[in-house]
Motif scaffolding. Structure first.
Motif, PDB file in Angstrom:
ATOM      1  N   HIS C  45       0.937  -1.254  -0.002  1.00 32.06           N
ATOM      2  CA  HIS C  45       0.260  -0.071   0.010  1.00 32.06           C
ATOM      3  C   HIS C  45       0.764   1.183  -0.027  1.00 32.06           C
ATOM      4  N   ILE C  46       0.071   2.284  -0.468  1.00 31.33           N
ATOM      5  CA  ILE C  46       0.973   3.457  -0.189  1.00 31.33           C
ATOM      6  C   ILE C  46       0.414   4.500   0.921  1.00 31.33           C
ATOM      7  N   ASP C  47       1.040   4.714   1.980  1.00 28.43           N
ATOM      8  CA  ASP C  47       0.286   5.474   3.180  1.00 28.43           C
ATOM      9  C   ASP C  47       0.909   6.706   3.320  1.00 28.43           C
ATOM     10  N   PRO C  48       0.381   7.764   4.209  1.00 31.80           N
ATOM     11  CA  PRO C  48       1.034   8.882   4.547  1.00 31.80           C
ATOM     12  C   PRO C  48       1.961   8.566   5.742  1.00 31.80           C
ATOM     13  N   MET C  49       3.208   9.260   5.689  1.00 26.20           N
ATOM     14  CA  MET C  49       4.200   8.934   6.670  1.00 26.20           C
ATOM     15  C   MET C  49       3.850   8.879   7.966  1.00 26.20           C
ATOM     16  N   GLU C  50       2.518   9.639   8.380  1.00 24.39           N
ATOM     17  CA  GLU C  50       2.138   9.799   9.697  1.00 24.39           C
ATOM     18  C   GLU C  50       1.394   8.599  10.262  1.00 24.39           C
ATOM     19  N   LYS C  51       1.339   7.686   9.228  1.00 24.27           N
ATOM     20  CA  LYS C  51       0.375   6.534   9.628  1.00 24.27           C
ATOM     21  C   LYS C  51       1.254   5.466  10.147  1.00 24.27           C
ATOM     22  N   GLY C 276      -2.115   9.014  19.447  1.00 25.94           N
ATOM     23  CA  GLY C 276      -2.463   8.524  18.203  1.00 25.94           C
ATOM     24  C   GLY C 276      -3.969   7.878  18.413  1.00 25.94           C
ATOM     25  N   ASN C 277      -4.626   7.594  17.156  1.00 26.45           N
ATOM     26  CA  ASN C 277      -6.095   6.921  16.930  1.00 26.45           C
ATOM     27  C   ASN C 277      -6.921   7.659  17.632  1.00 26.45           C
ATOM     28  N   VAL C 278      -6.715   9.045  17.818  1.00 24.60           N
ATOM     29  CA  VAL C 278      -7.860  10.154  18.511  1.00 24.60           C
ATOM     30  C   VAL C 278      -7.982  11.160  17.437  1.00 24.60           C
ATOM     31  N   LEU C 279      -9.075  11.017  16.716  1.00 23.02           N
ATOM     32  CA  LEU C 279      -9.137  12.160  15.737  1.00 23.02           C
ATOM     33  C   LEU C 279      -9.239  13.661  16.389  1.00 23.02           C
ATOM     34  N   GLY C 280      -8.741  14.551  15.715  1.00 24.12           N
ATOM     35  CA  GLY C 280      -9.027  16.086  16.177  1.00 24.12           C
ATOM     36  C   GLY C 280      -8.364  16.338  17.593  1.00 24.12           C
ATOM     37  N   ASP C 281      -7.295  15.468  17.851  1.00 27.35           N
ATOM     38  CA  ASP C 281      -6.705  15.683  19.204  1.00 27.35           C
ATOM     39  C   ASP C 281      -5.434  16.763  19.426  1.00 27.35           C
ATOM     40  N   GLU C 282      -5.303  17.679  20.376  1.00 27.43           N
ATOM     41  CA  GLU C 282      -4.204  18.423  20.193  1.00 27.43           C
ATOM     42  C   GLU C 282      -3.030  17.485  20.330  1.00 27.43           C
ATOM     43  N   GLY C 283      -3.222  16.444  20.915  1.00 23.71           N
ATOM     44  CA  GLY C 283      -2.191  15.463  21.079  1.00 23.71           C
ATOM     45  C   GLY C 283      -1.262  14.932  19.926  1.00 23.71           C
ATOM     46  N   GLY C 292       6.303  27.095  22.788  1.00 17.84           N
ATOM     47  CA  GLY C 292       4.837  26.538  22.471  1.00 17.84           C
ATOM     48  C   GLY C 292       4.578  26.872  21.060  1.00 17.84           C
ATOM     49  N   THR C 293       5.310  27.414  20.138  1.00 25.66           N
ATOM     50  CA  THR C 293       4.660  27.714  18.969  1.00 25.66           C
ATOM     51  C   THR C 293       4.584  26.480  18.079  1.00 25.66           C
ATOM     52  N   LEU C 294       3.355  26.775  17.720  1.00 21.09           N
ATOM     53  CA  LEU C 294       2.853  25.649  16.707  1.00 21.09           C
ATOM     54  C   LEU C 294       3.658  25.203  15.477  1.00 21.09           C
ATOM     55  N   HIS C 295       4.177  24.127  15.215  1.00 26.71           N
ATOM     56  CA  HIS C 295       5.071  23.571  14.138  1.00 26.71           C
ATOM     57  C   HIS C 295       4.288  22.868  13.299  1.00 26.71           C
ATOM     58  N   ILE C 296       3.708  22.013  13.666  1.00 28.75           N
ATOM     59  CA  ILE C 296       2.853  20.907  12.652  1.00 28.75           C
ATOM     60  C   ILE C 296       1.582  20.710  13.357  1.00 28.75           C
ATOM     61  N   ARG C 297       0.682  20.800  12.418  1.00 29.81           N
ATOM     62  CA  ARG C 297      -0.728  20.264  12.860  1.00 29.81           C
ATOM     63  C   ARG C 297      -1.188  19.112  11.981  1.00 29.81           C
ATOM     64  N   ARG C 298      -1.746  18.222  12.739  1.00 31.68           N
ATOM     65  CA  ARG C 298      -2.323  17.091  12.067  1.00 31.68           C
ATOM     66  C   ARG C 298      -3.555  16.913  12.327  1.00 31.68           C
ATOM     67  N   SER C 299      -4.388  16.321  11.329  1.00 25.66           N
ATOM     68  CA  SER C 299      -5.751  15.731  11.651  1.00 25.66           C
ATOM     69  C   SER C 299      -5.715  14.497  11.032  1.00 25.66           C
ATOM     70  N   GLY C 300      -5.749  13.299  11.937  1.00 26.16           N
ATOM     71  CA  GLY C 300      -5.654  11.995  11.700  1.00 26.16           C
ATOM     72  C   GLY C 300      -4.324  11.837  10.983  1.00 26.16           C
ATOM     73  N   PHE C 301      -4.263  11.388   9.858  1.00 29.93           N
ATOM     74  CA  PHE C 301      -2.875  11.121   9.306  1.00 29.93           C
ATOM     75  C   PHE C 301      -2.510  12.202   7.949  1.00 29.93           C
ATOM     76  N   VAL C 302      -3.499  13.133   8.097  1.00 28.20           N
ATOM     77  CA  VAL C 302      -3.384  14.421   7.172  1.00 28.20           C
ATOM     78  C   VAL C 302      -2.581  15.587   7.947  1.00 28.20           C
ATOM     79  N   LEU C 303      -1.739  15.894   7.235  1.00 31.87           N
ATOM     80  CA  LEU C 303      -0.854  17.237   7.887  1.00 31.87           C
ATOM     81  C   LEU C 303      -1.799  18.484   7.190  1.00 31.87           C
ATOM     82  N   THR C 304      -2.263  19.392   8.047  1.00 35.06           N
ATOM     83  CA  THR C 304      -2.907  20.559   7.905  1.00 35.06           C
ATOM     84  C   THR C 304      -1.991  21.837   7.937  1.00 35.06           C
ATOM     85  N   GLU C 305      -1.172  21.634   8.779  1.00 33.59           N
ATOM     86  CA  GLU C 305      -0.225  23.054   8.816  1.00 33.59           C
ATOM     87  C   GLU C 305       1.194  22.441   9.233  1.00 33.59           C
TER      88      GLU C 305
END
Lengths: 84, 70, 326
Positions: C45-51, C276-283, C292-305
């Motif tokens: 399969h081809i997956d996102p790295m975050e997976k 992990g495995n908890v969608l939408g979590d700040e975790g 505390g600067t935001l570096h990377i935000r993720r939604s599930g396995f998708v990089l959003t910022e």
């Protein structure tokens, strides 16, 4: 059914004994298999070798020599009981 | 016919009933074993020419959804 | 015919002629051990790295992921049991994928890396090594997703061609490893240290199972060990358990338990602790440990910022954030 019930006969005892013997033999056979499975053994698994070799012949699987093994030494093959 | 039904064996038991019982039991047992054998034969066709089930990599759909972890 | 002894993992299976090791896929044929699933993956399969999950290694990249049948552990809660708890001869589907073909396919699909994953790539060691060698030569990176139940020498050799790993540390308790996974703890700890010593980028995953390994004191001890032996910059992922395979009697991990685990780990100094495995979590968000600067935000396995500089520095304080960013 109750009307068909009849007094106990010596032949019935032999019949029940035969059934009991059959059950004991079945239980022993199954128990032997369970014992093998439960033993903290040499770690190997019995596989369907025929199925494996068939698949190797057709190319679905391979018989490529692996790395990281040696011929088992006598002290490794005698006695069972190796837990990970 | 009635005489046959009332026929007794040496220990005084009704032969007819015993034969009937054995006949029914034997049929059931034979049917059960035969059915099991047929099912087993169908489920495990045994060694023989293998139907190839391998797939060339280029035919794989890499993006199909899956639930494998990791 | 002679029996062989496998040296790959701590099980040290002694395998008679015609039998397999405990992993099911390394088989003694003709007095030699055979890697029967070499070049024959059952999952591609081809997956996102975050997976994987890898959060500090080429974020947002696609990774070409593959696995063969077999595994040298037998976790009661294995999510991939239909792949891992079977031998090659039991699989309904097998791909022909020689190492060069794998590399070519990954390149054609514009994947940044190849992941050896899903079951446990330890059991298809030779396939990993050969594919990874070609991948590296082609400019791809290699990711090893594993439970790390492997002997030190084979691992050291394999690390020569690995770039990153996500390794499970299932519990900081040998009894848990024996009862739940069919292994032991010490070889896993040794393997984690070996990865670090060999310069492989390491991220650790701990699957938190209610009542079995959710004890906060144990999680604290585990986190201390990671901080001391792996470094406080080692990302730690707490993952949520869901009922699987032979462990269907326990409930999914409450979010609160994961949050507490995360707090314990951060308390002892680990800087990058994720849920992990908890969608939408700040975790699952990466922040600067300093300001505390935001570096990377993720939604599930998708990089959003992604606000990191191209060389992996905080845009505010310019601190280098550990990881492999480009």
């Amino acid at each position: 059914m109750i009307a068909a019930a009849r007094p106990w006969h010596p032949r019935d005892t032999r019949f029940l004994g035969l059934i009991a013997l059959a059950l004991v033999l079945i239980a022993l056979h199954l128990g032997e298999g369970l014992d093998l499975a439960a033993r903290a053994g040499s770690g190997h698994r019995v596989i369907d070798r025929q199925a494996l070799e068939r698949r190797i012949e057709t190319g679905e699987l391979r018989d490529r020599e692996a790395l990281w093994f040696h011929q088992a030494r006598p002290e490794e093959t005698s006695g069972g009981g190796r837990t990970p | 016919m009635n005489e046959r039904r009332n026929e007794l064996d040496s220990s005084g038991q009704h032969l007819y009933r015993r034969r009937r019982f054995l006949g029914i039991f034997g049929s059931l047992l034979g049917g059960l074993l035969g059915g099991l054998w047929a099912l087993a034969a169908k489920a495990d066709p045994g060694a023989g020419p293998a139907a190839p089930r391998e797939l060339p990599l280029k035919e794989a759909d890499f993006y199909r959804p899956h639930d494998l972890a990791g | 015919m002679t029996a062989v002894t496998c040296e790959l993992c701590p099980r040290a299976c002694v395998i008679p002629e015609g039998a397999a090791g405990d992993c099911r896929v390394r088989v003694n044929l003709g007095g030699k051990l055979r890697a029967t699933t070499y070049g024959r993956p059952s999952a591609v399969h081809i997956d996102p790295m975050e997976k994987k999950p890898l959060y500090h290694f080429h974020p947002g990249a696609l990774i070409f992921s593959l696995a063969t049948a077999g595994c040298n552990l037998h976790c009661l809660n294995c999510q991939n049991w239909q792949l891992s708890q079977r031998g090659g001869e039991e699989m309904e589907q097998i791909y022909r994928a020689e190492p060069a073909e794998v590399v070519a396919a990954a390149q054609a699909e514009r994947c940044r890396a190849i992941a050896y994953t899903y079951s446990d790539p330890i059991v298809f060691y030779e396939y990993v090594e050969d594919t990874a060698t070609l991948a590296r030569a082609a400019g791809l990176t290699n990711v090893f997703v594993t439970a790390a139940y492997i002997n030190r020498e084979p691992l050291r050799r394999l690390c020569r061609v690995l770039d990153a790993t996500n390794a499970d540390l299932k519990a900081f308790d040998d009894g848990f490893y024996r009862r739940v996974n069919g292994g032991t703890l010490k070889p896993v700890l040794d393997a984690l240290v070996t990865f670090r010593q060999e310069g492989v980028w390491v991220e650790v995953t701990n699957l938190v199972i209610p009542t079995l390994n959710d004890d906060l004191a144990m999680i604290r001890r585990m986190s201390r060990w990671i901080a001391a032996e792996m470094g406080v910059d080692t990302p730690l992922h707490f993952s949520r358990f869901t009922p699987q395979y032979r462990m269907r009697n326990l409930p999914p991990t409450p979010t609160q338990t994961l949050e507490r685990a995360r707090n314990e780990a951060r308390d002892v100094g680990l800087r990058y602790v994720y849920i992990g495995n908890v969608l939408g979590d700040e975790g699952s968000t990466t922040r600067c440990p300093r300001d505390g600067t935001l570096h990377i935000r993720r939604s599930g396995f998708v990089l959003t910022e992604n606000h990191l500089t191209p060389d992996g520095r905080c845009p505010t304080c310019n601190d280098k954030i550990p990881g492999v960013w480009s």
